[in-house]
Write an enzyme that holds these catalytic residues in place. Structure first.
Site, mmCIF file in Angstrom:
data_model
loop_
_atom_site.group_PDB
_atom_site.id
_atom_site.type_symbol
_atom_site.label_atom_id
_atom_site.label_comp_id
_atom_site.label_asym_id
_atom_site.label_seq_id
_atom_site.Cartn_x
_atom_site.Cartn_y
_atom_site.Cartn_z
ATOM 1 C CG HIS A 5 -2.709 -7.551 6.662
ATOM 2 N ND1 HIS A 5 -1.849 -7.973 5.685
ATOM 3 C CD2 HIS A 5 -3.927 -8.036 6.310
ATOM 4 C CE1 HIS A 5 -2.529 -8.689 4.774
ATOM 5 N NE2 HIS A 5 -3.779 -8.742 5.150
ATOM 6 C CE LYS B 23 -3.924 -2.128 2.362
ATOM 7 N NZ LYS B 23 -5.157 -1.916 1.616
ATOM 8 C CE LYS C 191 -12.953 -10.540 7.521
ATOM 9 N NZ LYS C 191 -12.122 -9.593 6.793
HETATM 10 C C1 BG6 Z 1 -6.876 -9.884 3.634
HETATM 11 C C2 BG6 Z 1 -7.754 -10.643 4.589
HETATM 12 O O1 BG6 Z 1 -5.542 -10.272 3.783
HETATM 13 O O2 BG6 Z 1 -6.992 -8.487 3.892
HETATM 14 C C3 BG6 Z 1 -9.193 -10.186 4.474
HETATM 15 O O3 BG6 Z 1 -7.665 -12.036 4.311
HETATM 16 C C4 BG6 Z 1 -9.288 -8.689 4.637
HETATM 17 O O4 BG6 Z 1 -10.012 -10.837 5.440
HETATM 18 C C5 BG6 Z 1 -8.302 -7.972 3.722
HETATM 19 O O5 BG6 Z 1 -10.625 -8.289 4.342
HETATM 20 C C6 BG6 Z 1 -8.255 -6.482 4.017
HETATM 21 O O6 BG6 Z 1 -7.483 -5.836 3.034
HETATM 22 P P1 BG6 Z 1 -7.737 -4.318 2.627
HETATM 23 O O7 BG6 Z 1 -6.677 -4.028 1.626
HETATM 24 O O8 BG6 Z 1 -9.142 -4.261 2.083
HETATM 25 O O9 BG6 Z 1 -7.601 -3.512 3.892
#
Ligand code: BG6
Length: 491
Positions: free
Chosen positions: A243, A185, A343
């Site tokens: 992440h 990103k 979520k």
């Molecule tokens: C993914 C997860 O790695 O990242 C998902 O498996 C999640 O569950 C997604 O929704 C979120 O990514 P972003 O780029 O939409 O923040």
């Protein structure tokens, strides 16, 4: 539009996508490659081989998959029919049953003799080992081949090691690109520039000048059609282990000596190794697990997690995690790092909030000492940096109030923002490893996370319910309140 060849990529490129008919390919990989193609970032002589199990011809793949499924994920404003046609011309489809070594011979026929090969493994990780073995046996790999491994890489430390060992038999570490799309990103990369391109933050970026750090990645989406995967994964494995911990590393790492892959990854590894391990008592006190119940998001009624398709009625999968972490080193001693993701939360927001220390003493009579400076780095949906400062309220007397300096990157820099996958795919093609995880990093992250998973099992309690459309269970606010802190939206 024509494509150009980057100087470092004189050889023709064969990009081979396992899982070429899958969800990730449709939503992310093909749109990202289309954008790279449109912006002339693919080598001139590129071919993309989509690998799938379906008995399709090339034409079936282009029509049934690319036209009917993937095309809708390309930003309509960026779509150009002529460029799309040229993009389709790069593709071929090869039917391969991964368990059948004979099928890899078909693939061996399809790759070009002198090509630079990039193998993108976008399948379930249980298949990675078989794919690598069969690729090697079919003579498709050479010392310059690169392999991209999608997350989740393992389910725990032992399974992550097993995958790394098995892949390591066929590829050297510098040929392996473990992808975490957060590292692609723009805003996450910008975090490094913010920290290491601005001298003013250096002296303040440590204890005792920083009181706490919050890292939040909240999503409004639910589990959707992914319950089969998500229910035995959960938010800790799906989001925190990769992440959020990568964001934590970038916030907390020492300045690397350069941007070379190993220089950056060495520093991130040190952070991961300095994380204070959690005992079961720590886990009970410092972590919160949640699971959404029916509610409303953005004005629309939504189901609870247990009512979603394919979720077992007694599921204990967590869709929310909040936790307090500590980094045992000089820079961060006693500074809590609060991590949170979930979520079906109230809004979609990824942000890092740095709370600076209280004033040592206030000479302004009615100025509370803890009215502090706060740096908020918003990664998505918008890209901004805000610094909360104290200023004098206009009028007679000396009253202060917080005001915010606001830097909006969309306004400040108008250039196109490439999606994370586009940027990372270009990095793979050009052989740039800085924004990919090294084996020891991945394993250090698992080594810290796994005891939390085990601790939850030992504690045996269910995740706490939270109504969809809120900021998670009340216990998450209590985790902060215990230390006289509050999540950004509650402050
Ligand atoms: C993914 C997860 O790695 O990242 C998902 O498996 C999640 O569950 C997604 O929704 C979120 O990514 P972003 O780029 O939409 O923040």
């Amino acid at each position: 539009m024509t494509n150009s060849t980057s100087a470092s990529n004189e050889r023709p490129l064969d990009m081979i996508i396992f899982g070429g008919g899958g969800d990730l390919a449709a939503r992310k990989l093909l749109p990202a490659l289309y954008m790279a193609h449109t912006h002339c970032n693919l080598p001139a002589d590129t071919r993309i081989l989509a690998i799938g199990r379906r008995d399709w011809t090339r034409e079936d793949y282009l029509k049934n998959f690319m036209e009917e499924q993937s095309r809708s994920f390309i930003d309509a404003k960026a779509f150009d029919a002529q460029s799309w046609d040229k993009f389709l011309a790069l593709f071929d489809y090869v039917r391969v049953d991964i368990e059948n070594p004979g099928d890899f011979q078909r693939l061996a026929q399809a790759v070009r003799p002198n090509s630079q090969r990039v193998l993108y493994l976008s399948t379930s990780p249980e298949l990675f080992v078989t794919i690598c073995e069969n690729l090697d046996a079919a003579g498709i790999l050479d010392a310059t081949s690169r392999v991209v491994l999608e997350k989740p890489l393992g389910h725990d430390l032992a399974s992550a090691r097993a995958i790394n060992d098995a892949v390591g038999k066929h590829f050297k570490e510098e040929q392996i690109y473990r992808i975490d799309h957060y590292l692609g990103k723009e805003t996450v990369q910008n975090l490094m520039v913010l920290r290491f391109g601005n001298a003013i933050f250096g002296p303040l970026w440590q204890a005792p000048y920083i009181k706490s750090v919050q890292i939040t990645v909240s999503e409004t989406v639910g589990v959707g059609s992914r319950a089969g995967f998500y229910d035995h994964t959960g938010a800790l494995r799906d989001m925190v282990q990769n992440h959020l911990m990568q964001l934590l590393c970038i916030v907390a790492m020492e300045p690397p000596v350069s941007l070379d892959p190993d220089a950056v990854r060495d520093e991130k590894l040190k952070v991961l190794k300095s994380l204070r391990p959690m005992s079961v008592a720590d886990i009970a006190r410092d972590t919160v697990r949640g699971q959404y119940t029916a509610g409303a998001v953005g004005g629309e009624a939504v189901k609870g997690y247990l009512e979603e398709a394919n979720v077992p009625p007694d599921s204990r999968a967590e869709t929310f995690v909040a936790l307090r972490a500590h980094i045992n080193n000089w820079r961060w001693a006693n500074v809590p790092f609060f991590l949170r993701t979930g979520k079906r939360m109230q809004n979609r927001r990824s942000e890092i909030v740095i709370d600076f220390a209280d004033l040592p003493f206030s000479i302004i009579p009615d100025g509370p000492r803890h009215y502090g400076n706060r740096l908020t780095i918003t990664l998505q949906p918008e890209e901004s940096i805000q610094l909360q400062m104290m200023a004098k309220e206009p009028g007679s007397g000396m009253h202060m109030q917080p005001v915010t300096l606001n830097l909006d990157f969309q306004q400040a820099m108008k250039q196109r923002r490439a999606e994370a996958y586009e940027r990372l795919l270009i990095d793979v093609i050009r052989g740039r490893l800085t924004h990919f995880m090294r084996r020891d990093e991945l394993e250090a992250a698992w080594a810290w996370v796994e005891p939390i998973l085990n601790g939850w099992k030992e504690l045996g309690d269910r995740p706490r319910g939270y109504t969809a459309g809120t900021f998670g269970p009340a216990a998450s606010s209590a985790l902060m309140a215990r230390e006289n802190q509050a999540w950004a939206e509650e402050a």
